[in-house]
Design an enzyme around this catalytic site. Sequence first.
Site, PDB file in Angstrom:
ATOM      1  N   CYS A   2       7.552  13.618   3.564  1.00  0.00           N
ATOM      2  CA  CYS A   2       8.837  14.314   2.886  1.00  0.00           C
ATOM      3  C   CYS A   2       9.561  14.616   4.650  1.00  0.00           C
ATOM      4  O   CYS A   2       9.156  14.869   5.363  1.00  0.00           O
ATOM      5  CB  CYS A   2       8.458  15.948   2.479  1.00  0.00           C
ATOM      6  SG  CYS A   2       6.518  15.620   0.932  1.00  0.00           S
ATOM      7  N   ARG A  27      11.719   8.109   6.299  1.00  0.00           N
ATOM      8  CA  ARG A  27       9.365   8.351   6.096  1.00  0.00           C
ATOM      9  C   ARG A  27       9.265   7.466   4.840  1.00  0.00           C
ATOM     10  O   ARG A  27       8.078   8.160   5.123  1.00  0.00           O
ATOM     11  CB  ARG A  27      10.112   9.909   6.074  1.00  0.00           C
ATOM     12  CG  ARG A  27      10.400  10.489   7.908  1.00  0.00           C
ATOM     13  CD  ARG A  27      10.792  11.605   7.503  1.00  0.00           C
ATOM     14  NE  ARG A  27      10.304  12.693   7.588  1.00  0.00           N
ATOM     15  CZ  ARG A  27       9.120  13.017   8.701  1.00  0.00           C
ATOM     16  NH1 ARG A  27       9.741  13.122   9.962  1.00  0.00           N
ATOM     17  NH2 ARG A  27       8.888  14.527   8.150  1.00  0.00           N
ATOM     18  N   TRP A  74       8.076  13.058  -0.560  1.00  0.00           N
ATOM     19  CA  TRP A  74       6.575  12.299  -0.797  1.00  0.00           C
ATOM     20  C   TRP A  74       5.723  12.591  -1.636  1.00  0.00           C
ATOM     21  O   TRP A  74       4.933  13.396  -1.127  1.00  0.00           O
ATOM     22  CB  TRP A  74       6.445  11.352   0.760  1.00  0.00           C
ATOM     23  CG  TRP A  74       4.653  10.870   0.743  1.00  0.00           C
ATOM     24  CD1 TRP A  74       3.823  11.370   1.183  1.00  0.00           C
ATOM     25  CD2 TRP A  74       4.944   9.462   1.024  1.00  0.00           C
ATOM     26  NE1 TRP A  74       2.986   9.777   1.364  1.00  0.00           N
ATOM     27  CE2 TRP A  74       4.102   8.721   0.447  1.00  0.00           C
ATOM     28  CE3 TRP A  74       6.284   8.286   0.742  1.00  0.00           C
ATOM     29  CZ2 TRP A  74       3.174   7.618   1.309  1.00  0.00           C
ATOM     30  CZ3 TRP A  74       5.596   6.848   0.540  1.00  0.00           C
ATOM     31  CH2 TRP A  74       4.331   6.624   1.203  1.00  0.00           C
ATOM     32  N   ASN A 100       6.579  20.768   3.461  1.00  0.00           N
ATOM     33  CA  ASN A 100       6.079  19.895   3.713  1.00  0.00           C
ATOM     34  C   ASN A 100       4.801  20.376   4.082  1.00  0.00           C
ATOM     35  O   ASN A 100       4.730  20.791   4.895  1.00  0.00           O
ATOM     36  CB  ASN A 100       5.845  18.707   4.853  1.00  0.00           C
ATOM     37  CG  ASN A 100       7.977  18.393   4.950  1.00  0.00           C
ATOM     38  OD1 ASN A 100       8.396  18.204   3.912  1.00  0.00           O
ATOM     39  ND2 ASN A 100       7.949  17.924   5.126  1.00  0.00           N
ATOM     40  N   GLY A 101       3.686  18.868   3.721  1.00  0.00           N
ATOM     41  CA  GLY A 101       2.212  19.513   4.341  1.00  0.00           C
ATOM     42  C   GLY A 101       1.211  20.056   2.572  1.00  0.00           C
ATOM     43  O   GLY A 101       1.694  19.823   1.111  1.00  0.00           O
ATOM     44  N   GLU A 480     -10.384  -8.464  10.908  1.00  0.00           N
ATOM     45  CA  GLU A 480      -9.194  -7.355  10.667  1.00  0.00           C
ATOM     46  C   GLU A 480      -8.233  -7.557  12.376  1.00  0.00           C
ATOM     47  O   GLU A 480      -7.229  -7.412  12.066  1.00  0.00           O
ATOM     48  CB  GLU A 480      -8.960  -5.881  10.531  1.00  0.00           C
ATOM     49  CG  GLU A 480      -8.601  -4.916  10.235  1.00  0.00           C
ATOM     50  CD  GLU A 480      -7.249  -5.122  10.254  1.00  0.00           C
ATOM     51  OE1 GLU A 480      -7.203  -5.962   8.799  1.00  0.00           O
ATOM     52  OE2 GLU A 480      -6.354  -4.886  10.549  1.00  0.00           O
ATOM     53  N   LYS A 484      -4.393  -9.203  12.329  1.00  0.00           N
ATOM     54  CA  LYS A 484      -3.638  -8.194  12.990  1.00  0.00           C
ATOM     55  C   LYS A 484      -3.456  -8.990  13.866  1.00  0.00           C
ATOM     56  O   LYS A 484      -2.277  -9.478  14.418  1.00  0.00           O
ATOM     57  CB  LYS A 484      -4.388  -7.023  13.987  1.00  0.00           C
ATOM     58  CG  LYS A 484      -3.895  -5.384  14.213  1.00  0.00           C
ATOM     59  CD  LYS A 484      -3.366  -5.051  12.682  1.00  0.00           C
ATOM     60  CE  LYS A 484      -3.096  -6.062  11.494  1.00  0.00           C
ATOM     61  NZ  LYS A 484      -3.260  -5.070  10.288  1.00  0.00           N
ATOM     62  N   GLU A 487      -0.881 -11.990  12.849  1.00  0.00           N
ATOM     63  CA  GLU A 487       0.298 -11.577  11.951  1.00  0.00           C
ATOM     64  C   GLU A 487       1.729 -11.114  12.699  1.00  0.00           C
ATOM     65  O   GLU A 487       2.807 -11.567  12.444  1.00  0.00           O
ATOM     66  CB  GLU A 487      -0.176 -10.980  10.769  1.00  0.00           C
ATOM     67  CG  GLU A 487      -0.102  -9.733  10.986  1.00  0.00           C
ATOM     68  CD  GLU A 487      -0.491  -7.865  10.052  1.00  0.00           C
ATOM     69  OE1 GLU A 487       0.398  -8.539   8.613  1.00  0.00           O
ATOM     70  OE2 GLU A 487      -1.381  -7.614  10.155  1.00  0.00           O
ATOM     71  N   HIS A 503     -23.099 -22.969  14.167  1.00  0.00           N
ATOM     72  CA  HIS A 503     -23.323 -23.817  13.150  1.00  0.00           C
ATOM     73  C   HIS A 503     -21.462 -24.724  12.609  1.00  0.00           C
ATOM     74  O   HIS A 503     -21.902 -25.126  11.598  1.00  0.00           O
ATOM     75  CB  HIS A 503     -23.740 -23.085  11.950  1.00  0.00           C
ATOM     76  CG  HIS A 503     -24.779 -22.612  11.762  1.00  0.00           C
ATOM     77  ND1 HIS A 503     -26.231 -23.208  11.676  1.00  0.00           N
ATOM     78  CD2 HIS A 503     -24.914 -21.596  11.938  1.00  0.00           C
ATOM     79  CE1 HIS A 503     -27.222 -22.275  11.759  1.00  0.00           C
ATOM     80  NE2 HIS A 503     -26.484 -21.162  12.143  1.00  0.00           N
ATOM     81  N   LYS A 602       6.751  -6.282   3.737  1.00  0.00           N
ATOM     82  CA  LYS A 602       5.412  -5.005   3.171  1.00  0.00           C
ATOM     83  C   LYS A 602       4.338  -4.647   2.507  1.00  0.00           C
ATOM     84  O   LYS A 602       3.762  -4.420   2.453  1.00  0.00           O
ATOM     85  CB  LYS A 602       6.811  -3.611   4.052  1.00  0.00           C
ATOM     86  CG  LYS A 602       5.781  -2.354   3.734  1.00  0.00           C
ATOM     87  CD  LYS A 602       4.319  -2.458   4.577  1.00  0.00           C
ATOM     88  CE  LYS A 602       3.218  -1.638   5.177  1.00  0.00           C
ATOM     89  NZ  LYS A 602       2.564  -1.623   6.035  1.00  0.00           N
TER      90      LYS A 602
HETATM   91  C1  F6R Z   1      -1.315  -6.696   7.310  1.00  0.00           C
HETATM   92  C2  F6R Z   1      -1.176  -6.169   6.307  1.00  0.00           C
HETATM   93  C3  F6R Z   1      -1.699  -6.883   5.053  1.00  0.00           C
HETATM   94  C4  F6R Z   1      -1.835  -5.448   3.715  1.00  0.00           C
HETATM   95  C5  F6R Z   1      -2.041  -6.975   1.905  1.00  0.00           C
HETATM   96  C6  F6R Z   1      -2.034  -5.806   0.912  1.00  0.00           C
HETATM   97  O1  F6R Z   1      -1.475  -6.199   8.025  1.00  0.00           O
HETATM   98  O2  F6R Z   1      -0.113  -5.212   5.902  1.00  0.00           O
HETATM   99  O3  F6R Z   1      -3.032  -7.518   4.741  1.00  0.00           O
HETATM  100  O4  F6R Z   1      -3.119  -4.929   3.214  1.00  0.00           O
HETATM  101  O5  F6R Z   1      -0.809  -7.109   1.647  1.00  0.00           O
HETATM  102  O6  F6R Z   1      -1.185  -4.793   1.062  1.00  0.00           O
HETATM  103  P1  F6R Z   1      -1.561  -3.587   0.442  1.00  0.00           P
HETATM  104  O7  F6R Z   1      -2.497  -2.717   0.656  1.00  0.00           O
HETATM  105  O8  F6R Z   1      -0.011  -2.706   0.393  1.00  0.00           O
HETATM  106  O9  F6R Z   1      -1.684  -4.038  -1.592  1.00  0.00           O
END
Ligand code: F6R
Length: 607
Positions: A2, A27, A74, A100-101, A480, A484, A487, A503, A602
């Site tokens: 928020c 935000r 939010w 907020n909070g 993971e 990271k 990507e 293997h 995103k």
């Molecule tokens: C990688 C990343 C993606 C998401 C995936 C699922 O850094 O952000 O692999 O984790 O697209 O997204 P959500 O969690 O929004 O369903």
Amino acid sequence: MCGIVGYVGSGDAVEVILEGLSKLEYRGYDSAGVALIQNGKIRIEKKSGKLNNLKNHLEENPILSQVGIGHTRWATHGEPTDINSHPHYSEDKSVAVVHNGIIENYISLKKDLQKKGYKFISDTDTEVIAHLFHFFYDGDMIDTLRKVLKEVRGSYAFGIVHEKHPNELLCARKDSPLVIGIGENQNFIASDVPALLKYTKNVYFLENGDYAKIIKDKIEIYDYEDKLVIRDKHEIKWTLDQATKGGYPHFMIKEIYEQPKTLEETLRRRIREDYSIDFNELLTKEELENIKDIYIIACGTAYHAGLQGEYAIEKIAKLRVDVEVASEFRYSDPFVDKNTLAIFVSQSGETLDTLLAMKECKKKGATTLAITNVVGSTISREADKVIYTMAGPEIAVASTKAYTNQVLTLFLFAIYLGDLKNSITMEEKILLLNELKSIPEKISEIFKYEDKIKFIAQELKDVNNGFFVGRGLDYKVALEGSLKMKEISYIHTEAFASGELKHGTIALIEKGIPVVVLATQKNLIEKSISNIKELKAREAKIITIAQKSDMELSEVSDRIIYIPDTLDITSGLLSVIPLQLLAYYTSLYKGIDVDKPRNLAKSVTVE
Ligand code: F6R
């Protein structure tokens, strides 16, 4: 998260507040509102959706005012609707509040106020503040605020106006940021500096527990002991872009650094004083007894969080769990029926693959549980039950703080199930929860090794291929780490279970190829050392992530990054941090647009 903006002066409060809120849009929010004092009365206008909805409405219904507060919300308590948006009135509309909070004791405060005859119209925790302020109001704003603050527990930043005090603005903060902007014949409050930069560069950063009364030419700040204090005046030298990112160069690094705080928020919200887990009676013992299969279904990073969740639920609650990639799940004719609990993990709550898998499970009669970061998102609305992660908005494409919050939430869910099933003793639970409570501080410890990580990133930036390996829980974190790196640095990396290398994949190991070895599981150290030796025999460059006390690993590694000692089961919450930083700095040194890597979005709303 928020955003709050408040204004008192001789200018146009609507213009200042809307301008300030627009600078806080980064935000994330799902509704916006303002409360302005006009002719001795407070007028509140609020709209769900984008700030433009509110702007357009105010253009059609103008308000002339020189004092007011505004908010972008939010959602955390209640859906993102007009009613739940801030500001909130007291019943007689004499008081308006933005917040907020989280007010942790809002339910008991609400019950007390209801007994006194106060009527609530929203589902928010904030509304109690407006009613409490009304209840305690004695003609003196600061005295009333003091009484209100004595009642509330939790984290907050408030802005408050009262119709009988048309030249005053109140604010308070605890565990939620708030700054006071110092102007000439006008003053401001905001939850973040970008909202103020157009009007002033001079600010007071309120300290925890501070509260203040602000008029256009005077600011009185009190500390948590009710003493009038003088805070240092700061001159902000950041540009708007820098300020939006809190002074960090990218959202990703800002979000990496936000992890201790967001995890603390989750711990504070979910762990009760008696060490039980507060998931709002999500499941009864009987419901759990009827569950024969548990699936965790998700994509990408959320899927990797699910893998850690599987580990935790199996170890703590002794229940078998299958983790499935959402895009595959629908086509695998899964064993799903009314005795299935299907858990969907999604930061955005909008990922189509995850949503479609959920629909499939619902069709087959499963109980669906969403673990998501976005209140009111499609997945949260479609699910039978919801747990919200407390990561706050995540803006960088590469997920970091959402991941650790998903993992922590799944751990707490595992303990919740363990309690229902009596599969965990009180001693085990206290040990585990105390360790989880120490994780935020331990993450901050890891940040101290940033220079070492930068150095390794410099070395990695020119390679084309690499590997991430680990055994047991470490393998899940390796997946993971590899994602990271891929990507955001565009370096081709693969993650393997260490024992699986021989293997086939070991054929790819050659001189100088970097292999990040996760070796945090104490019972597997010997095996990890053997794997490292196999790799070193083929001249791979070994970068090891290990617990601090496992010094012997340094002898077989080319580079080593230590994480603070922890329980093996909780190590994944720490070992992922250097991997996030390594990916970030490698990307940075390669000159890549870290926050917006190519080909990625995103929120992935296509199949
Ligand atoms: C990688 C990343 C993606 C998401 C995936 C699922 O850094 O952000 O692999 O984790 O697209 O997204 P959500 O969690 O929004 O369903």
